[in-house]
Write a protein that holds these residues in place. Structure first.
Motif, PDB file in Angstrom:
ATOM      1  N   GLU A  35       0.689 -18.014  11.535  1.00  0.00           N
ATOM      2  CA  GLU A  35      -0.377 -19.006  11.409  1.00  0.00           C
ATOM      3  C   GLU A  35      -0.608 -19.374   9.946  1.00  0.00           C
ATOM      4  OE1 GLU A  35      -5.158 -19.693  12.078  1.00  0.00           O
ATOM      5  OE2 GLU A  35      -4.249 -17.876  12.895  1.00  0.00           O
ATOM      6  N   PHE A  69       0.163 -22.655  17.960  1.00  0.00           N
ATOM      7  CA  PHE A  69      -0.750 -23.154  16.935  1.00  0.00           C
ATOM      8  C   PHE A  69      -2.099 -23.530  17.548  1.00  0.00           C
ATOM      9  CE2 PHE A  69      -2.551 -26.034  13.817  1.00  0.00           C
ATOM     10  CZ  PHE A  69      -2.274 -25.374  12.633  1.00  0.00           C
ATOM     11  N   TRP A  72      -3.986 -20.370  18.203  1.00  0.00           N
ATOM     12  CA  TRP A  72      -4.507 -19.768  16.985  1.00  0.00           C
ATOM     13  C   TRP A  72      -5.702 -20.519  16.428  1.00  0.00           C
ATOM     14  CZ3 TRP A  72       0.972 -20.225  14.518  1.00  0.00           C
ATOM     15  CH2 TRP A  72       1.811 -19.253  15.060  1.00  0.00           C
ATOM     16  N   THR A  73      -5.647 -21.855  16.464  1.00  0.00           N
ATOM     17  CA  THR A  73      -6.628 -22.657  15.726  1.00  0.00           C
ATOM     18  C   THR A  73      -7.540 -23.515  16.585  1.00  0.00           C
ATOM     19  OG1 THR A  73      -5.171 -24.579  15.494  1.00  0.00           O
ATOM     20  CG2 THR A  73      -4.984 -22.849  13.807  1.00  0.00           C
TER      21      THR A  73
END
Length: 81
Positions: A35, A69, A72-73
């Motif tokens: 990340e 992604f 993660w975000t």
């Protein structure tokens, strides 16, 4: 994991034990590093294509990277640009 353990000159078992003592799994650590690197690559003025970033981070394809992604975000890689 074996490659990382080898670079650290320890056994896989020792690496697993030390990570467990730190309260983190190898998978969590790998995700954190990926990340962080993804954010660095996506923030560059002339950033690479998503497929190239995915390959650099060890993902088999861009779709797999986009899903990770987002996990993660909460955002897509495209939204970071």
């Amino acid at each position: 994991m074996s490659e990382i353990a080898g670079r650290l000159n320890i056994t896989e078992r020792t690496l697993r034990r030390r990570l467990a003592q730190s309260g983190i799994s190898f998978r969590q650590l790998l995700d954190q590093v990926r990340e962080q690197r993804a954010r660095e690559l996506l923030s560059q003025p002339h950033r690479q294509r998503i497929i190239d970033i995915a390959a650099e981070l060890g993902f088999s394809d861009g779709r797999e990277f986009r899903r990770a992604f987002k996990r993660w975000t909460g955002h897509t890689p495209q939204a970071m640009g």
